[in-house]
Design a protein around this motif. Structure first.
Motif, short mmCIF file in Angstrom:
data_model
loop_
_atom_site.label_atom_id
_atom_site.label_comp_id
_atom_site.label_asym_id
_atom_site.label_seq_id
_atom_site.Cartn_x
_atom_site.Cartn_y
_atom_site.Cartn_z
N LEU A 226 0.98 -1.24 0.07
CA LEU A 226 0.21 0.07 0.00
C LEU A 226 0.85 1.21 -0.15
O LEU A 226 0.51 2.26 -0.62
N ASP A 227 1.96 1.35 0.73
CA ASP A 227 2.72 2.57 0.67
C ASP A 227 3.49 2.60 -0.75
O ASP A 227 3.53 3.99 -1.08
N ALA A 228 3.92 1.74 -1.25
CA ALA A 228 4.54 1.78 -2.71
C ALA A 228 3.49 2.43 -3.69
O ALA A 228 3.65 3.21 -4.52
N LEU A 229 2.07 1.84 -3.49
CA LEU A 229 1.16 2.26 -4.36
C LEU A 229 0.66 3.52 -4.14
O LEU A 229 0.37 4.59 -4.95
N GLN A 230 0.78 3.91 -3.00
CA GLN A 230 0.33 5.47 -2.48
C GLN A 230 1.43 6.29 -3.04
O GLN A 230 1.06 7.44 -3.52
N ASN A 231 2.60 6.14 -2.90
CA ASN A 231 3.85 6.73 -3.41
C ASN A 231 3.59 7.13 -4.86
O ASN A 231 3.86 8.15 -5.50
N ARG A 232 3.23 6.06 -5.79
CA ARG A 232 2.97 6.26 -7.06
C ARG A 232 1.90 7.12 -7.46
O ARG A 232 1.70 7.83 -8.28
N LEU A 233 0.74 6.97 -6.74
CA LEU A 233 -0.49 7.66 -6.96
C LEU A 233 -0.45 9.04 -6.50
O LEU A 233 -0.85 9.82 -7.14
N ASN A 234 0.41 9.50 -5.49
CA ASN A 234 0.59 10.84 -5.15
C ASN A 234 1.42 11.58 -6.44
O ASN A 234 1.10 12.69 -6.30
N GLU A 235 1.98 10.77 -7.21
CA GLU A 235 2.66 11.47 -8.38
C GLU A 235 1.55 11.85 -9.41
O GLU A 235 1.74 12.64 -10.20
N CYS A 236 0.45 11.44 -9.26
CA CYS A 236 -0.75 11.66 -10.14
C CYS A 236 -1.54 12.70 -9.70
O CYS A 236 -2.87 12.99 -10.12
N GLY A 237 -1.28 13.74 -8.97
CA GLY A 237 -1.79 14.66 -8.50
C GLY A 237 -3.07 14.47 -7.46
O GLY A 237 -3.00 13.43 -6.93
N ASP A 238 -4.17 15.49 -7.46
CA ASP A 238 -5.21 15.42 -6.41
C ASP A 238 -5.87 14.19 -6.61
O ASP A 238 -6.42 13.52 -5.80
N GLU A 239 -6.10 13.85 -7.93
CA GLU A 239 -6.86 12.44 -8.11
C GLU A 239 -6.33 11.28 -7.60
O GLU A 239 -6.92 10.44 -7.10
N GLY A 240 -4.99 11.33 -7.75
CA GLY A 240 -4.29 10.10 -7.22
C GLY A 240 -4.14 10.17 -5.82
O GLY A 240 -4.36 8.92 -5.35
N LYS A 241 -4.08 11.27 -4.95
CA LYS A 241 -4.17 11.30 -3.82
C LYS A 241 -5.63 10.76 -3.15
O LYS A 241 -5.77 9.96 -2.11
N GLU A 242 -6.75 11.24 -3.97
CA GLU A 242 -8.06 10.66 -3.49
C GLU A 242 -7.91 9.25 -3.78
O GLU A 242 -8.69 8.35 -2.86
N ARG A 243 -7.77 8.57 -4.86
CA ARG A 243 -7.74 7.14 -5.14
C ARG A 243 -6.74 6.46 -4.13
O ARG A 243 -7.18 5.35 -3.56
N ALA A 244 -5.54 6.96 -3.72
CA ALA A 244 -4.90 6.14 -2.69
C ALA A 244 -5.74 6.28 -1.14
O ALA A 244 -5.71 5.10 -0.54
N SER A 245 -6.49 7.36 -0.95
CA SER A 245 -7.24 7.33 0.32
C SER A 245 -8.44 6.28 0.15
O SER A 245 -8.76 5.64 0.82
N GLN A 246 -9.06 6.01 -1.23
CA GLN A 246 -9.61 4.95 -1.25
C GLN A 246 -9.43 3.60 -1.16
O GLN A 246 -10.11 2.67 -0.57
N TRP A 247 -8.03 3.51 -1.63
CA TRP A 247 -7.45 2.12 -1.49
C TRP A 247 -7.59 1.82 -0.04
O TRP A 247 -7.86 0.83 0.51
N PHE A 248 -7.02 2.83 0.81
CA PHE A 248 -6.84 2.79 2.27
C PHE A 248 -8.32 2.28 2.96
O PHE A 248 -8.35 1.24 3.72
#
Length: 438
Positions: A226-248
């Motif tokens: 999950l950490d590695a996935l979050q780091n990669r998603l954070n590179e995709c801007g706000d949409e990526g950060k939101e999706r990382a939160s949904q993974w959690f």
């Protein structure tokens, strides 16, 4: 001599009993999760599947023109039928809609181990709810079914991925919306192909970028935490950060269901069907051997696509009976059912008129009863009773008939007792509770 058609199976009683064991577990666990069973025709308009999957699906179906000149097909899956049914009653159905089905499906494919042209599936779908709790509920149901069948964390894993996450990653790599379906298809098939074939597919989709995109895809597919996935998603801007939160959030829900030990983040799973829109997953044996045991995901736009006017979020999964049965068989988890009557009535042919009402009474009381259809002597009837596997014998001779009695013989212990015909059912029920004649 006639044989079954290629890819079709016979189910003699012992095989039918094992198949029905799966069906009982499917139904019992689904009811525990408050899913309601539904059914539908196995024959549908061919255009229903063409609308969902395109003309290329036609070559995979059993289809023909009926006597009304309609193009029809035996159903290869149930999701389009479900969409049709729900769309026709959308306003009348309370939400969320939690439905399941156990039924036969057909695909005109090359038969191979774990895949036939006729197969049974358990389908569970949850419609009218976009909250991630719906996705978690379905995955928890899948885990509960496998656990009830005797499988544990040593036996299977659920590989969890997300089409939305892949869209964000591909957007960041400059893959256009038009190119995306071909790229996702290449990712879906990548584990079954050689690297050169994957590169060629991507090169066809993105001329001049095949090797570069393949390297990026391989890098993404290695993400397993999950950490590695979050780091990669954070590179995709706000949409990526939101999706990382949904993974959690989804993983927290699955932990609450007690299903988290079975979950493995695996972005190589994208599911080949284009209608998936969110989280997707497949269940595999933990050893990695064999085909997928189950698969599913979110398909929020399919109802509208097939109905034209009803927009409803949806998610679901299916379990095929063939691969699951193979898995359970290999682990010794398919029970062997004893196909035997509870009672075998033995009596003189002269007493047949007196014995048939007794048999009828026992059957109405819920007991399975067999008897010899031949005019056989007592000795041959006892042999027939032994071969039948019956637990108890009911012996009706002339003396018993005159006294309005019957003799019960316990074939396990060899013990006998004589009871009045009036109290026979009560005596049999007491024996059931006591476990035999003492």
């Amino acid at each position: 001599m006639f044989e079954t058609l290629p890819g079709f199976r016979d189910f003699p009683p012992e095989d039918c009993a094992r198949r029905n064991h799966l069906f009982r577990v499917f139904r019992t666990v689904a009811h525990a999760f408050n899913f309601s069973e539904y059914d539908a025709p196995i024959l549908e308009p061919l255009d229903l599947y063409v609308e969902k999957s395109g003309e290329e699906i036609v070559g995979q179906l059993f289809h023909f023109e009926d006597k009304g000149n309609r193009r029809v097909a035996l159903r290869p899956e149930l999701t389009p039928t479900l969409a049709r049914m729900v769309a026709s009653r959308a306003n009348a159905l309370p939400k969320p809609i939690k439905w399941f089905n156990v039924g036969e499906h057909f695909r005109y494919e090359r038969p191979q181990k774990g895949r036939g042209r006729s197969f049974y599936q358990f389908n569970a779908d949850l419609l009218g709810e976009s909250n991630l709790g719906a996705d978690a509920e379905l995955i928890a149901l899948l885990v509960a079914i496998f656990e009830t069948l005797g499988l544990s964390v040593r036996d299977f894993r659920i590989r969890l991925s997300d089409r939305t996450t892949w869209v964000l990653f591909l957007n960041a790599l400059g893959v256009t919306e038009e190119q995306r379906p071909s790229v996702l298809d290449a990712i879906d098939k990548s584990e079954r192909r050689k690297p050169e074939q994957n590169k060629e597919s991507l090169e066809n989709a993105l001329p001049g970028r095949g090797e570069e995109i393949l390297a990026e895809i391989d890098s993404i597919k290695k993400i397993d935490s999950l950490d590695a996935l979050q780091n990669r998603l954070n590179e995709c801007g706000d949409e990526g950060k939101e999706r990382a939160s949904q993974w959690f959030t989804l993983l927290e829900y699955l932990e609450g269901h007690g299903a988290d030990d079975y979950i493995k983040i695996d972005l190589s799973i994208v599911r080949g069907l284009a209608y998936y829109t969110g989280f997707v997953y497949e269940a595999f044996e933990a050893s990695g051997q064999g085909r997928a045991l189950a698969g599913g995901g979110r398909y929020d736009h399919l109802i509208k696509k097939l109905s034209g006017n009803v927009d409803m979020p949806a998610s679901g999964f299916a379990i095929g009976d063939m691969t699951l049965s193979d898995c359970l068989q290999s682990k010794g988890l398919l029970p062997t059912y004893i196909l035997a009557p509870d009672l075998f009535l033995i009596g003189d042919h002269e007493e047949r008129k007196s014995s048939l009402p007794i048999i009828a009474r026992c059957r109405k009381a819920g007991f399975s009863v067999a008897y010899s259809l031949k005019n056989a002597a007592f000795g041959k009837q006892f042999k027939e009773a032994g071969k039948s596997g019956a637990r108890y014998g009911l012996i009706l001779g002339e003396d018993e008939r005159i006294k309005n009695e019957i003799k019960i013989k316990d074939f396990r212990s060899g013990k006998e007792k004589t009871v009045s015909l009036k109290n026979l059912i009560e005596q049999l029920e007491n024996l059931d509770e006591a476990g035999g004649i003492e």
